[in-house]
Design a protein around this motif. Structure first.
Motif, PDB file in Angstrom:
ATOM      1  N   VAL A 105      -2.625  27.888  30.577  1.00  0.00           N
ATOM      2  CA  VAL A 105      -3.680  27.762  29.569  1.00  0.00           C
ATOM      3  C   VAL A 105      -4.575  29.000  29.586  1.00  0.00           C
ATOM      4  O   VAL A 105      -4.903  29.567  28.535  1.00  0.00           O
ATOM      5  CB  VAL A 105      -4.507  26.483  29.816  1.00  0.00           C
ATOM      6  CG1 VAL A 105      -5.792  26.491  28.977  1.00  0.00           C
ATOM      7  CG2 VAL A 105      -3.686  25.244  29.495  1.00  0.00           C
ATOM      8  N   ALA A 106      -4.965  29.449  30.769  1.00  0.00           N
ATOM      9  CA  ALA A 106      -5.820  30.638  30.883  1.00  0.00           C
ATOM     10  C   ALA A 106      -5.111  31.871  30.344  1.00  0.00           C
ATOM     11  O   ALA A 106      -5.734  32.726  29.690  1.00  0.00           O
ATOM     12  CB  ALA A 106      -6.227  30.846  32.342  1.00  0.00           C
ATOM     13  N   LEU A 107      -3.815  31.972  30.598  1.00  0.00           N
ATOM     14  CA  LEU A 107      -3.045  33.110  30.092  1.00  0.00           C
ATOM     15  C   LEU A 107      -2.983  33.091  28.572  1.00  0.00           C
ATOM     16  O   LEU A 107      -3.153  34.123  27.913  1.00  0.00           O
ATOM     17  CB  LEU A 107      -1.633  33.081  30.691  1.00  0.00           C
ATOM     18  CG  LEU A 107      -0.677  34.214  30.297  1.00  0.00           C
ATOM     19  CD1 LEU A 107      -1.264  35.567  30.683  1.00  0.00           C
ATOM     20  CD2 LEU A 107       0.682  34.006  30.959  1.00  0.00           C
ATOM     21  N   LEU A 112       2.800  34.169  25.646  1.00  0.00           N
ATOM     22  CA  LEU A 112       3.142  33.334  26.794  1.00  0.00           C
ATOM     23  C   LEU A 112       4.654  33.250  26.952  1.00  0.00           C
ATOM     24  O   LEU A 112       5.374  32.918  26.017  1.00  0.00           O
ATOM     25  CB  LEU A 112       2.570  31.926  26.605  1.00  0.00           C
ATOM     26  CG  LEU A 112       2.867  30.925  27.724  1.00  0.00           C
ATOM     27  CD1 LEU A 112       2.117  31.297  28.995  1.00  0.00           C
ATOM     28  CD2 LEU A 112       2.502  29.509  27.292  1.00  0.00           C
ATOM     29  N   SER A 113       5.132  33.534  28.140  1.00  0.00           N
ATOM     30  CA  SER A 113       6.545  33.395  28.460  1.00  0.00           C
ATOM     31  C   SER A 113       6.670  32.901  29.890  1.00  0.00           C
ATOM     32  O   SER A 113       5.730  33.012  30.690  1.00  0.00           O
ATOM     33  CB  SER A 113       7.278  34.736  28.312  1.00  0.00           C
ATOM     34  OG  SER A 113       6.830  35.652  29.310  1.00  0.00           O
ATOM     35  N   MET A 114       7.820  32.346  30.224  1.00  0.00           N
ATOM     36  CA  MET A 114       8.044  31.880  31.584  1.00  0.00           C
ATOM     37  C   MET A 114       7.972  33.053  32.559  1.00  0.00           C
ATOM     38  O   MET A 114       7.398  32.941  33.648  1.00  0.00           O
ATOM     39  CB  MET A 114       9.395  31.177  31.679  1.00  0.00           C
ATOM     40  CG  MET A 114       9.520  29.939  30.793  1.00  0.00           C
ATOM     41  SD  MET A 114       8.361  28.600  31.218  1.00  0.00           S
ATOM     42  CE  MET A 114       9.238  27.831  32.592  1.00  0.00           C
ATOM     43  N   ARG A 115       8.516  34.186  32.164  1.00  0.00           N
ATOM     44  CA  ARG A 115       8.483  35.366  33.030  1.00  0.00           C
ATOM     45  C   ARG A 115       7.045  35.858  33.237  1.00  0.00           C
ATOM     46  O   ARG A 115       6.632  36.163  34.352  1.00  0.00           O
ATOM     47  CB  ARG A 115       9.342  36.484  32.437  1.00  0.00           C
ATOM     48  CG  ARG A 115       9.415  37.748  33.304  1.00  0.00           C
ATOM     49  CD  ARG A 115      10.384  38.748  32.720  1.00  0.00           C
ATOM     50  NE  ARG A 115      11.733  38.216  32.689  1.00  0.00           N
ATOM     51  CZ  ARG A 115      12.566  38.256  33.724  1.00  0.00           C
ATOM     52  NH1 ARG A 115      12.170  38.785  34.874  1.00  0.00           N
ATOM     53  NH2 ARG A 115      13.773  37.756  33.611  1.00  0.00           N
ATOM     54  N   GLY A 116       6.287  35.908  32.129  1.00  0.00           N
ATOM     55  CA  GLY A 116       4.905  36.355  32.241  1.00  0.00           C
ATOM     56  C   GLY A 116       4.065  35.417  33.088  1.00  0.00           C
ATOM     57  O   GLY A 116       3.208  35.859  33.868  1.00  0.00           O
ATOM     58  N   LEU A 117       4.309  34.110  32.944  1.00  0.00           N
ATOM     59  CA  LEU A 117       3.574  33.141  33.752  1.00  0.00           C
ATOM     60  C   LEU A 117       3.943  33.290  35.224  1.00  0.00           C
ATOM     61  O   LEU A 117       3.072  33.197  36.096  1.00  0.00           O
ATOM     62  CB  LEU A 117       3.879  31.722  33.258  1.00  0.00           C
ATOM     63  CG  LEU A 117       3.219  30.578  34.027  1.00  0.00           C
ATOM     64  CD1 LEU A 117       1.695  30.715  34.034  1.00  0.00           C
ATOM     65  CD2 LEU A 117       3.634  29.233  33.434  1.00  0.00           C
ATOM     66  N   HIS A 154      -9.902  26.842  22.908  1.00  0.00           N
ATOM     67  CA  HIS A 154      -8.538  27.348  23.067  1.00  0.00           C
ATOM     68  C   HIS A 154      -7.944  27.522  21.664  1.00  0.00           C
ATOM     69  O   HIS A 154      -7.258  26.614  21.165  1.00  0.00           O
ATOM     70  CB  HIS A 154      -7.708  26.366  23.888  1.00  0.00           C
ATOM     71  CG  HIS A 154      -8.352  25.960  25.183  1.00  0.00           C
ATOM     72  ND1 HIS A 154      -8.349  26.752  26.313  1.00  0.00           N
ATOM     73  CD2 HIS A 154      -9.042  24.841  25.516  1.00  0.00           C
ATOM     74  CE1 HIS A 154      -8.992  26.139  27.287  1.00  0.00           C
ATOM     75  NE2 HIS A 154      -9.430  24.984  26.822  1.00  0.00           N
ATOM     76  N   PRO A 155      -8.186  28.657  21.011  1.00  0.00           N
ATOM     77  CA  PRO A 155      -7.834  28.808  19.590  1.00  0.00           C
ATOM     78  C   PRO A 155      -6.356  28.596  19.275  1.00  0.00           C
ATOM     79  O   PRO A 155      -6.011  28.308  18.132  1.00  0.00           O
ATOM     80  CB  PRO A 155      -8.262  30.253  19.287  1.00  0.00           C
ATOM     81  CG  PRO A 155      -9.311  30.567  20.308  1.00  0.00           C
ATOM     82  CD  PRO A 155      -8.907  29.832  21.537  1.00  0.00           C
TER      83      PRO A 155
END
Length: 213
Positions: A6-8, A17-22, A82-83
């Motif tokens: 959520v913060a990302l 947002l991606s699984m890799r980035g998270l 959270h826009p």
């Protein structure tokens, strides 16, 4: 993990947002995430439930109208923090557990206030996305060059005079969530109050849908 996601999304946008980035954000290998969620869609479901968890619980002792109003406006505050959230809520193909809990709560407020199941059914339809604190705006006015916008309005006025008249008739707010446009908080509460007033009148009249089919 979900709160980090959520913060990302808050910081970089839901598109980033991606699984890799998270995984990088959490300093783990991407495969470690799959111990918690099966895929990105399940991750998004969990993020929705994090946002729903920010909605204030019903106020103790409030009448049904105040309780529904307070719950909806709290949902609006949560989504405005959270826009990206409204887009993700709308994109879910099946309701999440948090979503179902929230809707169950709102329906329960109507029923506890004495509204029939029939009227409550139609009230929920009438509220639509407003029950989540957002609506599709009729006149967007999302930023841009003010001079270009004014020129576009002048050009449109010849062909669409009534639309331009109405679009420019209300008070406008440079600090609005939708940019230079209508005061969206006012418009949201105005429509919400109209709906709640209408539901209350129908309840007192003993309205049923059977007589209007």
């Amino acid at each position: 993990m979900l709160h980090t996601a959520v913060a990302l999304a808050d910081r970089a946008g839901i598109g980033a947002l991606s699984m890799r980035g998270l995984a990088q954000e959490l300093d783990v290998v991407p495969m470690a995430l799959y111990k918690h969620v099966a895929n990105k869609e399940q991750l998004l479901d969990g993020m929705v439930d994090v946002i729903v968890g920010e909605i204030d619980p019903p106020a103790d002792g409030a009448d049904w109208r105040s309780a529904v109003r307070g719950r909806v406006l709290s949902a609006r505050r949560a989504l405005l923090r959270h826009p990206w959230a409204s887009q993700v809520v709308e994109s879910r193909t099946a309701p999440t557990p948090g979503t179902l809990d929230y809707l169950e709560s709102v329906i329960g407020m109507f029923r506890a206030g004495g509204l029939s199941a029939d009227l409550t059914h139609h009230a929920m339809h009438a509220l639509g996305s407003r029950v989540w604190g957002f609506t599709q705006e009729l006149f967007h006015g999302r930023g841009g060059d003010p001079q270009a916008q004014a020129a576009a309005l002048r050009e449109a006025a010849d062909r669409y005079p009534r639309i331009v008249e109405i679009a420019t008739a209300g008070a406008h707010d440079d600090g609005s969530v939708v940019g230079r446009g209508c005061d969206d908080q006012f418009e949201f509460e105005f429509a919400l109050d109209l709906l709640l007033d209408g539901f209350e009148r129908l309840h007192h009249r003993g309205w049923t849908s059977a007589g209007h089919r």
